[in-house]
Every structure is written in structure tokens, then in C-alpha cells.
Design a protein around this motif. Structure first.
Motif, PDB file in Angstrom:
ATOM      1  N   GLU A  57    -110.167 -31.229 -21.613  1.00 44.58           N
ATOM      2  CA  GLU A  57    -108.708 -31.386 -21.718  1.00 44.58           C
ATOM      3  C   GLU A  57    -108.271 -32.821 -21.404  1.00 44.58           C
ATOM      4  OE1 GLU A  57    -106.256 -27.577 -20.653  1.00 44.58           O
ATOM      5  OE2 GLU A  57    -107.991 -27.671 -19.333  1.00 44.58           O
ATOM      6  N   ARG A  58    -109.004 -33.498 -20.502  1.00 44.79           N
ATOM      7  CA  ARG A  58    -108.641 -34.884 -20.175  1.00 44.79           C
ATOM      8  C   ARG A  58    -108.770 -35.775 -21.410  1.00 44.79           C
ATOM      9  NH1 ARG A  58    -111.014 -37.028 -14.486  1.00 44.79           N
ATOM     10  NH2 ARG A  58    -109.648 -38.760 -15.103  1.00 44.79           N
ATOM     11  N   PHE A  59    -109.757 -35.479 -22.243  1.00 44.99           N
ATOM     12  CA  PHE A  59    -109.947 -36.282 -23.455  1.00 44.99           C
ATOM     13  C   PHE A  59    -108.798 -36.062 -24.450  1.00 44.99           C
ATOM     14  CE2 PHE A  59    -114.348 -35.933 -21.894  1.00 44.99           C
ATOM     15  CZ  PHE A  59    -114.707 -37.272 -21.914  1.00 44.99           C
ATOM     16  N   GLU A  60    -108.134 -34.910 -24.360  1.00 46.40           N
ATOM     17  CA  GLU A  60    -107.023 -34.636 -25.270  1.00 46.40           C
ATOM     18  C   GLU A  60    -105.736 -35.329 -24.839  1.00 46.40           C
ATOM     19  OE1 GLU A  60    -107.525 -33.248 -28.255  1.00 46.40           O
ATOM     20  OE2 GLU A  60    -109.513 -33.529 -27.423  1.00 46.40           O
ATOM     21  N   HIS A  61    -105.699 -35.802 -23.595  1.00 44.13           N
ATOM     22  CA  HIS A  61    -104.469 -36.400 -23.068  1.00 44.13           C
ATOM     23  C   HIS A  61    -104.543 -37.915 -23.018  1.00 44.13           C
ATOM     24  CE1 HIS A  61    -104.009 -32.214 -21.132  1.00 44.13           C
ATOM     25  NE2 HIS A  61    -103.259 -32.292 -22.227  1.00 44.13           N
ATOM     26  N   LYS A  62    -105.346 -38.495 -23.928  1.00 45.56           N
ATOM     27  CA  LYS A  62    -105.430 -39.956 -24.093  1.00 45.56           C
ATOM     28  C   LYS A  62    -105.816 -40.657 -22.784  1.00 45.56           C
ATOM     29  CE  LYS A  62    -102.271 -39.762 -27.976  1.00 45.56           C
ATOM     30  NZ  LYS A  62    -101.097 -40.301 -28.674  1.00 45.56           N
ATOM     31  N   ASP A  63    -106.798 -40.090 -22.111  1.00 47.31           N
ATOM     32  CA  ASP A  63    -107.288 -40.668 -20.856  1.00 47.31           C
ATOM     33  C   ASP A  63    -108.414 -41.660 -21.200  1.00 47.31           C
ATOM     34  OD1 ASP A  63    -108.139 -41.231 -18.299  1.00 47.31           O
ATOM     35  OD2 ASP A  63    -108.026 -39.156 -17.596  1.00 47.31           O
ATOM     36  N   TYR A  64    -108.017 -42.821 -21.696  1.00 49.60           N
ATOM     37  CA  TYR A  64    -108.998 -43.823 -22.137  1.00 49.60           C
ATOM     38  C   TYR A  64    -109.881 -44.284 -20.977  1.00 49.60           C
ATOM     39  CZ  TYR A  64    -105.703 -44.009 -26.033  1.00 49.60           C
ATOM     40  OH  TYR A  64    -104.892 -43.682 -27.084  1.00 49.60           O
ATOM     41  N   GLY A 234    -106.968 -37.006 -34.253  1.00 53.93           N
ATOM     42  CA  GLY A 234    -107.961 -36.516 -33.295  1.00 53.93           C
ATOM     43  C   GLY A 234    -108.560 -37.655 -32.505  1.00 53.93           C
ATOM     44  N   ILE A 235    -109.717 -37.402 -31.912  1.00 52.41           N
ATOM     45  CA  ILE A 235    -110.416 -38.350 -31.011  1.00 52.41           C
ATOM     46  C   ILE A 235    -109.399 -39.134 -30.162  1.00 52.41           C
ATOM     47  CG2 ILE A 235    -112.589 -38.464 -32.273  1.00 52.41           C
ATOM     48  CD1 ILE A 235    -111.691 -41.096 -33.563  1.00 52.41           C
ATOM     49  N   HIS A 236    -108.554 -38.386 -29.452  1.00 56.78           N
ATOM     50  CA  HIS A 236    -107.412 -38.959 -28.750  1.00 56.78           C
ATOM     51  C   HIS A 236    -107.791 -39.978 -27.681  1.00 56.78           C
ATOM     52  CE1 HIS A 236    -104.277 -35.627 -29.839  1.00 56.78           C
ATOM     53  NE2 HIS A 236    -104.522 -36.468 -30.817  1.00 56.78           N
ATOM     54  N   SER A 237    -108.918 -39.795 -27.010  1.00 54.37           N
ATOM     55  CA  SER A 237    -109.287 -40.717 -25.931  1.00 54.37           C
ATOM     56  C   SER A 237    -110.345 -41.724 -26.350  1.00 54.37           C
ATOM     57  CB  SER A 237    -109.772 -39.935 -24.701  1.00 54.37           C
ATOM     58  OG  SER A 237    -108.684 -39.302 -24.081  1.00 54.37           O
ATOM     59  N   SER A 238    -110.570 -41.824 -27.654  1.00 50.24           N
ATOM     60  CA  SER A 238    -111.385 -42.921 -28.181  1.00 50.24           C
ATOM     61  C   SER A 238    -110.454 -44.103 -28.391  1.00 50.24           C
ATOM     62  CB  SER A 238    -112.029 -42.518 -29.506  1.00 50.24           C
ATOM     63  OG  SER A 238    -112.487 -43.656 -30.194  1.00 50.24           O
ATOM     64  N   ASP A 382    -112.930 -25.130 -38.594  1.00 51.09           N
ATOM     65  CA  ASP A 382    -111.821 -24.452 -39.270  1.00 51.09           C
ATOM     66  C   ASP A 382    -111.976 -22.935 -39.158  1.00 51.09           C
ATOM     67  OD1 ASP A 382    -109.448 -25.004 -41.131  1.00 51.09           O
ATOM     68  OD2 ASP A 382    -110.576 -23.502 -42.255  1.00 51.09           O
ATOM     69  N   GLU A 383    -113.194 -22.457 -39.384  1.00 47.87           N
ATOM     70  CA  GLU A 383    -113.449 -21.014 -39.240  1.00 47.87           C
ATOM     71  C   GLU A 383    -113.359 -20.592 -37.774  1.00 47.87           C
ATOM     72  OE1 GLU A 383    -113.049 -19.341 -41.687  1.00 47.87           O
ATOM     73  OE2 GLU A 383    -114.705 -19.235 -43.105  1.00 47.87           O
ATOM     74  N   GLY A 384    -113.713 -21.507 -36.868  1.00 46.43           N
ATOM     75  CA  GLY A 384    -113.567 -21.214 -35.440  1.00 46.43           C
ATOM     76  C   GLY A 384    -112.119 -20.927 -35.086  1.00 46.43           C
ATOM     77  N   ILE A 385    -111.205 -21.750 -35.610  1.00 47.25           N
ATOM     78  CA  ILE A 385    -109.774 -21.507 -35.397  1.00 47.25           C
ATOM     79  C   ILE A 385    -109.380 -20.148 -35.964  1.00 47.25           C
ATOM     80  CG2 ILE A 385    -107.464 -22.212 -36.169  1.00 47.25           C
ATOM     81  CD1 ILE A 385    -108.331 -25.101 -35.881  1.00 47.25           C
ATOM     82  N   SER A 394    -103.689 -22.931 -30.723  1.00 39.03           N
ATOM     83  CA  SER A 394    -103.152 -23.417 -29.448  1.00 39.03           C
ATOM     84  C   SER A 394    -104.032 -24.523 -28.883  1.00 39.03           C
ATOM     85  CB  SER A 394    -103.077 -22.263 -28.436  1.00 39.03           C
ATOM     86  OG  SER A 394    -102.860 -22.762 -27.130  1.00 39.03           O
ATOM     87  N   ALA A 395    -103.387 -25.532 -28.314  1.00 39.51           N
ATOM     88  CA  ALA A 395    -104.127 -26.626 -27.685  1.00 39.51           C
ATOM     89  C   ALA A 395    -104.772 -26.197 -26.374  1.00 39.51           C
ATOM     90  CB  ALA A 395    -103.195 -27.810 -27.448  1.00 39.51           C
ATOM     91  N   ASP A 396    -104.514 -24.964 -25.943  1.00 35.58           N
ATOM     92  CA  ASP A 396    -105.135 -24.470 -24.713  1.00 35.58           C
ATOM     93  C   ASP A 396    -106.578 -24.026 -24.940  1.00 35.58           C
ATOM     94  OD1 ASP A 396    -102.876 -24.912 -23.191  1.00 35.58           O
ATOM     95  OD2 ASP A 396    -102.037 -22.929 -23.590  1.00 35.58           O
ATOM     96  N   THR A 397    -106.993 -23.922 -26.187  1.00 29.95           N
ATOM     97  CA  THR A 397    -108.388 -23.580 -26.482  1.00 29.95           C
ATOM     98  C   THR A 397    -109.048 -24.785 -27.157  1.00 29.95           C
ATOM     99  OG1 THR A 397    -107.944 -22.712 -28.702  1.00 29.95           O
ATOM    100  CG2 THR A 397    -107.769 -21.158 -26.852  1.00 29.95           C
ATOM    101  N   PRO A 398    -110.374 -24.928 -27.021  1.00 31.88           N
ATOM    102  CA  PRO A 398    -111.040 -26.112 -27.575  1.00 31.88           C
ATOM    103  C   PRO A 398    -111.188 -26.111 -29.091  1.00 31.88           C
ATOM    104  CG  PRO A 398    -112.650 -24.660 -26.515  1.00 31.88           C
ATOM    105  CD  PRO A 398    -111.296 -24.092 -26.217  1.00 31.88           C
ATOM    106  N   MET A 399    -110.840 -25.022 -29.775  1.00 34.48           N
ATOM    107  CA  MET A 399    -110.988 -24.970 -31.225  1.00 34.48           C
ATOM    108  C   MET A 399    -110.065 -25.975 -31.920  1.00 34.48           C
ATOM    109  SD  MET A 399    -113.289 -22.955 -32.273  1.00 34.48           S
ATOM    110  CE  MET A 399    -114.421 -22.029 -31.252  1.00 34.48           C
TER     111      MET A 399
END
Length: 605
Positions: A57-64, A234-238, A382-385, A394-399
Motif C-alpha cells: 500500500e505504501r507503494f500506491e501512495h507515491k512514497d518515493y 500505475g507504478i506510483h512510487s517509481s 485483468d482476470e484477477g480483478i 477497489s484500491a483496498d485489494t492488490p488486484m
């Protein structure tokens, strides 16, 4: 130990898989990992689970800053230096081991995967492969340990796929001691924390660009400045920024290789990057599949776990099949590259020369893998979602993040469209140089089309006898379509992009399907068919799908350039070459694969 001569005889050259038979015992599979490689894999998985997956989740919040922190930890563990020779403080591991680390370290998040790939690949490799001894001693040890980080500045606002059209200029000083670089680069991964930039610029009106090693010190920016962090799907914290150069002074001794050699450096760095990108998509698939299986087992609807529904079984089976086949093809090619590197070193090449030529030899396979596996991870996520339903959105799951992160893989290291056309284009060039004999087999296929087909019933009693015969015929489909297209269009073939794309899809499916057959056949022979029951099912399922794709793409190609009797003859040939004697029951195959997954509650192959 095999001699160089016997190794040369046994190892196919790049692209020769299309016209020469590969024996199952000659391919490398993940089941062939040495004890040392298994230990390295387990060490990487433990690091990823502890440091990355637990904090996705930290990687999703732009934690460079967190991405940089994790990169430093990876450096301390030695993971950044696996491909670096020991004399420069690396681990000096073989190509398969470097693939393995790239594979398993990339599964948790695309942000870290991108940072890792940009640093260890295009940020470090150009110096390792093209640098002088002084350059390597100065920079590589620090890059290998994570004391400093690397970035790669090639793309410009007007120079993307056409990489050699960059406008960034390098002007030599009157005394010849330094160059002043001015220009703009964009989409630069790791720009926010890199210390070393591989920068491509044009000197005067040179036909080709030149590479430079540019140091950055925030206390002395030397004409370098940076745009804000890009807002990305995507790749928010890259870290991804534009980099601006305004009379940035670079010592003359920091030119990388020779003047005008930059385009060659860029292309060879991308060859390595392409196969490593395929590897970087594999563990992401395994983790997506595992999460989807767990959810499908836990989610109950109509008083039944959704894992028991046929629609869900179909998805899980196809996801696992693509992952298994991607693994099979990626490690097959990686070992060929490693063997070719070893041959060249045995013949007296330096490490630099051997690795450059070893990877360049299999540039076709690198492009094939980049396309196939990057599209597999997109489909898989995509199939995972879809399996997660509303929760998958939902952003609460890693899919949701897995799907967004996967999207970039089809764009960087050369778009999939560029790589598709490159694969066929490089194969044709190899044929023209005499490295791959396409003319002889293509002529033979033409003669076969004119002849009377055999009506004998073949003996398919051995495991994969029919599948291997079918793959031989699928290769004939490519030779028929591509051979006729080359005859018709000659040098203008590259202008017929849709035809090239169709031919490339045939080539890709042949390579991927054959890789799965060879891996499964090898393992069935040594471990027993019963132990490989589900792998046999996945191999047959993939081939069934490949035949469908090849049928569609071949028809598209044939009708685009052939008419009348020629068209009818080629379409009849296509029907003959793609015909099953014993059509597999794909519903039963999918059910058995899915039931094994749900029983194990994870990707288990």
C-alpha cells in the motif's frame, strides 16, 4: 565439461528454433535450478515478502523515499550486483541467475520492479558492457552495492520509438577536455534519486547519437534540473521525471564507448532489458493467481465457493497456463544466452564482448518474450480483478494496483508493436546473412503445398507425439506466410506493418507453445508422467489456444496479399497445417488445472 566445439554444435543460434528441431533434454527449465539458484530464489522471495509485499500500500501512495530505501536494502543484500562481475564488487552470477533474481524480486509491486530494472539494467549495464576499465572501476562497485543509483536518459519529447532522432546536443570544448550537453529527456525512471545518468546526445551533425556518463550532485547541479514527478496510471512510487540539461559539463573521458556508438549501446541495452522485463512479469503473475485462487476459495455465493463455478475455473486455468508457458520460454532463452556467453569467453572474448554478443544473438527471442509475457501479466491481472468482482475494482485489494502496474510493461523497452515488427525483421535479416536458413524450408513448404497430401494415419502413441507434429506444421504456417510475403514485397515488407504484426503473432505462439512442450516432455521423462499431469494439461491447453490464434493471424495475412488460386492454395495449406487428429477436450483440461490450483490454494506449478 563440453568442449566449445560440441557446445557450438548443440546450441541453436537465435531464430533457428523455427527451422531446426530442439530436443527436450537440451532445454533448461525452472526444475533445473541448481541448489545455489534455489537458495538465491528463496532469499529473494523472503526479502520481497518482508520488505515489499507487506508494504504494497505504501507503494500506491507515491512514497518515493520508501522505494529508494528498499533499493538500498536490496543493495545491501547483494541483489543489485548479481549480474556485475566479482572484480567490480558484484556477485558475478550467470545469466540464468540474474533472470531468476529479476523474476522473483519483481512480483510484489511494479514501482519497485521498475526502479530495480532501470538501475540494474539500463542504468548499470551500459557501463559494464561498454565502459573503459577506468569507468568500470569508478562507477560499477558503487552501483552494484546500492551506494549510488543509475538512470538512463534516451527518450525525448520527439524521440521515442525512433530513438536515434534525439535533439539533445553535446558540444566539445575548444581544448577537447569536456562536452557541454544541452537538451531535454523525458520518462526517466529513478530520476528523483539517481546519481549517475547514462545520457545520449548528438555531437555536431553526426548520423548517430553518442553515450555519456553524467554525474549528478544536488549540491552542484551542473546545469541539470528536473521536472515534477509524473502523474502516472500505475507504478506510483517509481520516480519518473523529465531531466533538463543546460550546458552540463561532462569530462571527455566520460564518453561511453566511441563517438556515434550511442544508438548501438541503446539497442543492445534494450535487448537485455526485454528478456529481463519478461522475467519481471512472472512472479507478478504467480502472486496475482495465488490471490485470485484464495479469494475464489473464500468467496461464497449461492452457498458455494465461487472457485467451484465453471466460469471461474476457466479463468484460473488460463491464468496459470500463461504463467507456466511464460516461465518455460523465458528460462529456455536465458540458458541459451548464458551458454552462448560461456562459449565466447572460452574462445577468448572478454566478459564485455561475450555478454554483448551472447544477448545480441538471441535478440529475436528477447523481443518475442517481451511481447508475450507483458501481455500475459496484463490479461492475468485483468482476470484477477474480474474474479474479485467489485472488490477487485477497489484500491483496498492488490488486484487494482497489479492491473495498473502491468499496463506499462507493454510500452517500455520498446512498445509491443515495435517489438513484434522487430522480431520478424531481425529474422529476415538473419536469413539474408545466412545465419538462419529460411529460404530452404520456405521453398520446401511451397513444394508441399503443390503436392498431394498424405492420408496415412500417424502414430501418436507417445506423449506429445501429436503436439510436436502440430508444432512442426505451425512452423510451416509461418514459413508459408512470411516466405510468400518476402517474395511479394521484398525490401518493402517493413512498410506492410499489419502483415508483419500478423506474422509476428504466429512466430510468438510457435516459440511459446514449443517451449511449454519441451519443458513438460523433459520433466515427464525424468519425474514420470503422473507427476506432470497438470503441466501436460496446461501445455495442451496453451497449444489449442495457439492454434486458434495462428489460424486467425495467418488468414489475415494471406488474404492481405494473395488472390485467386494462390490464396485458395495457401488457405488449404493453412487448414492442413493446423488440423488436429485428436482434438483436446479443453473444458476438461481447464477444470483439472483449476481444481489443482484450488486444492493447493495457490499457484503451485
Amino acid at each position: 565439461m563440453a568442449t566449445t566445439e560440441t557446445l557450438n554444435k548443440e546450441i541453436l543460434r537465435g531464430g533457428q528454433f523455427l527451422v531446426k528441431e530442439t530436443k527436450a533434454e537440451d532445454v533448461f527449465t525452472p526444475e533445473d535450478f541448481t541448489e545455489e539458484q534455489q537458495m538465491m530464489r528463496d532469499s529473494v522471495k523472503e526479502f520481497v515478502d518482508r520488505e515489499l509485499w507487506a508494504n504494497w500500500e505504501r507503494f500506491e501512495h507515491k512514497d518515493y523515499a520508501f522505494t529508494e530505501e528498499c533499493m538500498r536494502k536490496a543493495g545491501e543484500m547483494g541483489f543489485l550486483g548479481v549480474a556485475v562481475p566479482e572484480e567490480y564488487d558484484g556477485l558475478g552470477m550467470g545469466f540464468v541467475s540474474t533472470m531468476l533474481v529479476c523474476d522473483y524480486i519483481s512480483g510484489a509491486t511494479g514501482s519497485f520492479s521498475t526502479a530495480f530494472g532501470a538501475h540494474t539494467g539500463i542504468g548499470t549495464l551500459p557501463i559494464t558492457l561498454y565502459g573503459t576499465e577506468e569507468q568500470k572501476k569508478k562507477y560499477i562497485p558503487q552501483l552494484a552495492t546500492g551506494e549510488i543509483f543509475g538512470a538512463y536518459c534516451l527518450t525525448e519529447p520527439g524521440a521515442g520509438s525512433d530513438a536515434n532522432s534525439g535533439k539533445t546536443k553535446a558540444v566539445v570544448s575548444d581544448d577537447g577536455k569536456h562536452y557541454s550537453i544541452s537538451g531535454q529527456k523525458m520518462w526517466i525512471s529513478n530520476a528523483g534519486f539517481a546519481n549517475i545518468f547514462i545520457v545520449f546526445a548528438r555531437i555536431e551533425d553526426d548520423k548517430n547519437i553518442t553515450g555519456f556518463i553524467v554525474e549528478y550532485d544536488k549540491d552542484n547541479p551542473n546545469g541539470m534540473s528536473f521536472g515534477e514527478e509524473e502523474k502516472k496510471l500505475g507504478i506510483h512510487s517509481s520516480s519518473t521525471r523529465q531531466v533538463f540539461f543546460n550546458d552540463t559539463k561532462v569530462p571527455a573521458e566520460n564518453m561511453l564507448s566511441e563517438r556515434g556508438n550511442g544508438f548501438k549501446i541503446a539497442m543492445n541495452a534494450l535487448n537485455v532489458g526485454r528478456i529481463k522485463l519478461a522475467a519481471a512479469c512472472l512472479d507478478a503473475q504467480r502472486r496475482v493467481i495465488t490471490e485470485a485462487v484464495k479469494y475464489a476459495n473464500d468467496r461464497v455465493q449461492f452457498k458455494t465457493p465461487i472457485a467451484k463455478f465453471g466460469a471461474i475455473k476457466s479463468k484460473l486455468a488460463e491464468m496459470a497456463t500463461s504463467c507456466y508457458v511464460g516461465e518455460s520460454a523465458s528460462y529456455r532463452a536465458a540458458k541459451l544466452i548464458e551458454d552462448r556467453i560461456n562459449i565466447r569467453q572460452a574462445e577468448g572474448n572478454t566478459h564485455q564482448e561475450a555478454e554483448l554478443k551472447g544477448v545480441e544473438e538471441y535478440a529475436i527471442e528477447c523481443s518475442i518474450l517481451k511481447v508475450a509475457v507483458s501481455e500475459d501479466i496484463q490479461n492475468c491481472s485483468d482476470e484477477g480483478i474480474q474474479i474479485f468482482g467489485g472488490m477487485g475494482f477497489s484500491a483496498d485489494t492488490p488486484m487494482e494496483s497489479a492491473w495498473r502496474d502491468a499496463r506499462i510493461a507493454r510500452i517500455y523497452e520498446g512498445t509491443n508493436e515495435i517489438n513484434r515488427m522487430l522480431a520478424v525483421g531481425m529474422l529476415v535479416k538473419k536469413a539474408m546473412k545466412g545465419h538462419v536458413d529460411l529460404l530452404g524450408p520456405a521453398t520446401a513448404v511451397g513444394e508441399e503445398l503443390m503436392g498431394i497430401p498424405s492420408f496415412d494415419t500417424p502414430d501418436y502413441s507417445e506423449l506429445f507425439a501429436e503436439e510436436k507434429d502440430l508444432i512442426k506444421r505451425l512452423k510451416k504456417v509461418f514459413l508459408m506466410v512470411a516466405g510468400s510475403a518476402v517474395q511479394k514485397f521484398g525490401p518493402k515488407l517493413e512498410e506492410n506493418q499489419q502483415l508483419l504484426l500478423a506474422a509476428s503473432d504466429i512466430l510468438i505462439e510457435v516459440y511459446m507453445a514449443e517451449s511449454a512442450v519441451l519443458r513438460t516432455e523433459k520433466n515427464a521423462k525424468r519425474f514420470g508422467e503422473e507427476s506432470q499431469k497438470h503441466q501436460i494439461n496446461m501445455t495442451r491447453l496453451y497449444l489449442y489456444n495457439a492454434v486458434d490464434t495462428i489460424n486467425q493471424k495467418a488468414k489475415e495475412g494471406i488474404v492481405s496479399f494473395a488472390e485467386g488460386d494462390e490464396q485458395r492454395m495457401m488457405l488449404m495449406g493453412l487448414k492442413r497445417f493446423t488440423k488436429y487428429v485428436n482434438m483436446p477436450n479443453v473444458v476438461a483440461l481447464r477444470n483439472e488445472i483449476a481444481e489443482k490450483l484450488t486444492e493447493e490454494n495457490e499457484y503451485c506449478f
